[in-house]
Design an enzyme around this catalytic site. Structure first.
Site, PDB file in Angstrom:
ATOM      1  N   HIS A  93       0.642  -1.333   0.038  1.00 25.68           N
ATOM      2  CA  HIS A  93       0.440  -0.419   0.184  1.00 25.68           C
ATOM      3  C   HIS A  93       0.741   1.563  -0.093  1.00 25.68           C
ATOM      4  O   HIS A  93       0.347   2.282  -0.007  1.00 25.68           O
ATOM      5  CB  HIS A  93      -0.938  -0.081   1.149  1.00 25.68           C
ATOM      6  CG  HIS A  93       0.258  -0.048   2.127  1.00 25.68           C
ATOM      7  ND1 HIS A  93       0.630  -0.627   3.043  1.00 25.68           N
ATOM      8  CD2 HIS A  93      -0.491   1.517   3.028  1.00 25.68           C
ATOM      9  CE1 HIS A  93       0.788  -0.349   3.962  1.00 25.68           C
ATOM     10  NE2 HIS A  93       0.789   1.111   4.271  1.00 25.68           N
TER      11      HIS A  93
HETATM   12  C1  UD1 Z   1      -2.102   5.992   5.214  1.00 25.59           C
HETATM   13  C2  UD1 Z   1      -0.404   6.516   5.702  1.00 25.59           C
HETATM   14  C3  UD1 Z   1       0.034   5.769   5.983  1.00 25.59           C
HETATM   15  C4  UD1 Z   1      -0.148   4.377   6.411  1.00 25.59           C
HETATM   16  C5  UD1 Z   1      -1.519   3.890   6.382  1.00 25.59           C
HETATM   17  C6  UD1 Z   1      -2.081   2.190   7.253  1.00 25.59           C
HETATM   18  C7  UD1 Z   1      -0.958   9.155   5.079  1.00 25.59           C
HETATM   19  C8  UD1 Z   1       0.264  10.123   4.220  1.00 25.59           C
HETATM   20  N1  UD1 Z   1      -0.276   7.632   5.142  1.00 25.59           N
HETATM   21  O1  UD1 Z   1      -1.995   5.631   3.988  1.00 25.59           O
HETATM   22  O2  UD1 Z   1       0.993   6.039   6.803  1.00 25.59           O
HETATM   23  O3  UD1 Z   1       1.005   3.050   6.476  1.00 25.59           O
HETATM   24  O4  UD1 Z   1      -2.921   5.227   5.603  1.00 25.59           O
HETATM   25  O5  UD1 Z   1      -2.706   1.427   6.074  1.00 25.59           O
HETATM   26  O6  UD1 Z   1      -0.922   9.383   6.234  1.00 25.59           O
HETATM   27  N2  UD1 Z   1      -9.152   4.574   0.934  1.00 25.59           N
HETATM   28  C9  UD1 Z   1     -10.469   3.952   0.772  1.00 25.59           C
HETATM   29  N3  UD1 Z   1     -11.043   3.712   2.093  1.00 25.59           N
HETATM   30  C10 UD1 Z   1     -10.814   3.727   2.929  1.00 25.59           C
HETATM   31  C11 UD1 Z   1      -8.923   4.199   2.878  1.00 25.59           C
HETATM   32  C12 UD1 Z   1      -8.598   4.978   1.985  1.00 25.59           C
HETATM   33  O7  UD1 Z   1     -10.977   3.652  -0.231  1.00 25.59           O
HETATM   34  O8  UD1 Z   1     -11.145   3.262   3.874  1.00 25.59           O
HETATM   35  C13 UD1 Z   1      -8.870   4.760  -0.402  1.00 25.59           C
HETATM   36  C14 UD1 Z   1      -8.941   6.324  -0.780  1.00 25.59           C
HETATM   37  O9  UD1 Z   1      -8.549   6.931  -2.723  1.00 25.59           O
HETATM   38  C15 UD1 Z   1      -7.151   7.077  -0.412  1.00 25.59           C
HETATM   39  C16 UD1 Z   1      -6.867   6.134  -0.398  1.00 25.59           C
HETATM   40  O10 UD1 Z   1      -7.559   4.930   0.066  1.00 25.59           O
HETATM   41  O11 UD1 Z   1      -7.583   8.282  -1.289  1.00 25.59           O
HETATM   42  C17 UD1 Z   1      -4.979   6.170   0.169  1.00 25.59           C
HETATM   43  O12 UD1 Z   1      -5.831   6.812   1.311  1.00 25.59           O
HETATM   44  P1  UD1 Z   1      -4.577   7.164   2.573  1.00 25.59           P
HETATM   45  O13 UD1 Z   1      -5.187   7.586   3.921  1.00 25.59           O
HETATM   46  O14 UD1 Z   1      -4.336   9.278   1.816  1.00 25.59           O
HETATM   47  O15 UD1 Z   1      -3.161   6.686   2.487  1.00 25.59           O
HETATM   48  P2  UD1 Z   1      -2.783   4.738   2.375  1.00 25.59           P
HETATM   49  O16 UD1 Z   1      -2.321   5.307   2.385  1.00 25.59           O
HETATM   50  O17 UD1 Z   1      -4.209   4.812   3.018  1.00 25.59           O
HETATM   51  N1  UDP Z   2      -3.557  -5.117   8.959  1.00 21.80           N
HETATM   52  C1  UDP Z   2      -5.098  -5.546   9.184  1.00 21.80           C
HETATM   53  N2  UDP Z   2      -5.826  -6.103   8.164  1.00 21.80           N
HETATM   54  C2  UDP Z   2      -4.985  -5.859   6.668  1.00 21.80           C
HETATM   55  C3  UDP Z   2      -3.464  -5.825   6.461  1.00 21.80           C
HETATM   56  C4  UDP Z   2      -3.097  -5.251   7.681  1.00 21.80           C
HETATM   57  O1  UDP Z   2      -5.485  -6.202   9.725  1.00 21.80           O
HETATM   58  O2  UDP Z   2      -5.576  -6.987   5.366  1.00 21.80           O
HETATM   59  C5  UDP Z   2      -3.003  -4.776  10.180  1.00 21.80           C
HETATM   60  C6  UDP Z   2      -1.584  -5.284  10.432  1.00 21.80           C
HETATM   61  O3  UDP Z   2      -1.966  -6.705  11.046  1.00 21.80           O
HETATM   62  C7  UDP Z   2      -1.028  -4.634  11.544  1.00 21.80           C
HETATM   63  C8  UDP Z   2      -1.484  -2.911  10.811  1.00 21.80           C
HETATM   64  O4  UDP Z   2      -2.617  -3.981   9.660  1.00 21.80           O
HETATM   65  O5  UDP Z   2      -1.157  -4.872  12.391  1.00 21.80           O
HETATM   66  C9  UDP Z   2      -0.494  -2.692   9.681  1.00 21.80           C
HETATM   67  O6  UDP Z   2      -0.932  -1.559   9.087  1.00 21.80           O
HETATM   68  P1  UDP Z   2      -0.622  -1.274   7.301  1.00 21.80           P
HETATM   69  O7  UDP Z   2       0.085  -1.623   6.983  1.00 21.80           O
HETATM   70  O8  UDP Z   2      -1.688  -0.692   6.900  1.00 21.80           O
HETATM   71  O9  UDP Z   2       0.086   0.213   7.455  1.00 21.80           O
HETATM   72  P2  UDP Z   2       1.240   0.707   8.092  1.00 21.80           P
HETATM   73  O10 UDP Z   2       1.605  -0.309   9.384  1.00 21.80           O
HETATM   74  O11 UDP Z   2       2.103   0.726   7.300  1.00 21.80           O
HETATM   75  O12 UDP Z   2       1.510   1.996   8.997  1.00 21.80           O
END
Ligand code: UD1
Ligand code: UDP
Length: 372
Positions: free
Chosen positions: A217
């Protein structure tokens, strides 16, 4: 003491769950109660990216639920700051608690600092030394304006010291740096047994040690189609030997669809994002994990599963030093080599570098000691 907790993204729900549990325990045994007000910024909003964690991990329902997901970084952060400022002014907390390195983290810290409310940052001091990562900017800025810096590791405290910490805060107090341990390790210890008892691999028709688990992601991988394609090529090749199971982050699904390249992942076993307990079970029973997630890299280490990290660097350097984690980046050949070599290990695992499972208690105890 009144703590205003600000969260919004998947990993923050898991981290905050450990601290909320400690607050509840404290309140059951003490007449001096800690009041926790929870604000969900709405950064993550799908049920399987948000609600499922509140239900499964018994996190108190948010007192405020905002809806600032699906926006560009500037708009998201800016709108959050504006609304959070109103909430902080209304609630008048003793301190604001933020987690990790997302836009919700930075917005919470900015809003609090403008109102001169002390900030506690859980997961302070982590650095990738890659300023192209939005998370690196969020971390550096949040640390700079926090009063209580709760580091998960020694390396994180050293990172802060190398940057000249502690500084004076807006409140003219010294910043306080603590190595409390990793709250995600607390969560692993607390929930591992529950995941084993309550979740069965039958849910996905899988058997133990018969699949690789993958998550992708990170913006640097999803937003660069050449990197994404190269990773998917490598996963397809691995999949011809060992089934690759990929709970796909909505960011990644959207990018694959928008660019008409969903077919690149067709052969893989793509599933929707899973709950925390489901993810722990999938991790524990996998032969190997390939990921660009920070949390998943560490959980691989906690569960003793080899990990190939689809990034050039990591904040969790201890997992690499211990030999359980290999940084492969996005190069197909490097991913394939790392995959093959990861099985030739018989390593010892010293999780002590991430604390003793009491990180959340350490945070709360340190705050109580300072607020007396
Ligand atoms: C965010 C965090 C990242 C973290 C990740 C955990 C920032 C800059 N990034 O990244 O550090 O590792 O969360 O998962 O804050 N979207 C959906 N549904 C949701 C959430 C997101 O459709 O419930 C889609 C949307 O199109 C959105 C895109 O994912 O624009 C990105 O979501 P965003 O929260 O901006 O960043 P992440 O990649 O999730
Ligand atoms: N995780 C989860 N379901 C998923 C993928 C990840 O519960 O489908 C959990 C994972 O076990 C860990 C946390 O989400 O505890 C990590 O979050 P993510 O990878 O979204 O973000 P990051 O740690 O890179 O910021």
């Amino acid at each position: 003491m009144k703590i205003l907790t600000i969260l919004g993204a998947r990993p923050q729900f898991i981290k905050a769950a450990t601290v909320s549990r400690v607050i509840n325990e404290h309140n059951s045994f003490n007449e001096h109660m800690i009041e926790e007000i929870i604000v969900h910024t709405g950064q993550h909003y799908d049920a399987n990216m948000s609600d499922v964690f509140f239900e499964e991990l018994d996190i108190p329902r948010p007192d405020y639920k905002l809806s600032f997901g699906n926006l560009g970084h500037g708009a998201m952060t800016g709108r959050m700051v504006e609304k959070l400022e109103d909430i902080i002014q209304k609630e008048k907390p003793s301190l604001v608690m933020v987690y990790g390195d997302t836009n919700s983290t930075l917005a919470g810290a900015l809003a609090a600092s403008k109102l001169q409310i002390p900030i506690a940052h859980v997961e302070a001091g982590l650095r990738s030394f890659n300023m192209a990562m939005p998370e690196e900017i969020n971390r550096i800025l949040t640390d700079r304006i926090s009063s209580y810096l709760f580091c998960p590791t020694d390396v994180a405290t050293v990172n802060l010291k190398n940057e000249g910490f502690p500084f004076f805060t807006a409140l003219k107090n010294d910043q306080k740096i603590f190595n409390v341990g990793d709250v995600m390790y607390d969560a692993t210890l607390f929930y591992r047994e529950k995941a084993m008892m309550n979740i069965s691999l039958d849910l996905w028709s899988l058997t133990k040690n018969n699949y690789a688990l993958c998550t992708i992601h990170r913006a640097e991988n999803t937003d660069d189609l050449s990197r994404l394609t190269s990773i998917l090529d490598a996963l397809n090749e691995i999949n011809s030997k060992l089934k690759v199971v990929l709970p796909m982050h909505p960011r990644t699904s959207k990018i694959l669809e928008e660019n008409g390249i969903s077919k690149l992942s067709k052969a893989l076993t793509i599933i929707n994002p899973v709950s925390y307990l489901e993810m722990q079970r999938l991790e524990i029973d996998s032969s190997i994990i390939l990921t660009d997630s920070g949390g998943v890299q560490k959980e691989a280490f906690f569960h003793g599963v080899p990990c190939v990290t689809l990034r050039e660097e990591t904040e969790w350097v201890e997992t690499v030093e211990a030999g359980w984690n290999v940084l492969a980046g996005s190069c197909k050949d490097k991913i394939l080599d790392s995959f093959e070599n990861s099985f030739q290990k018989n390593l010892l695992k010293d999780v002590g570098v991430y604390g003793d499972g009491c990180a959340a208690s350490n945070c709360i105890n340190n705050l109580l000691a300072n607020f007396k």
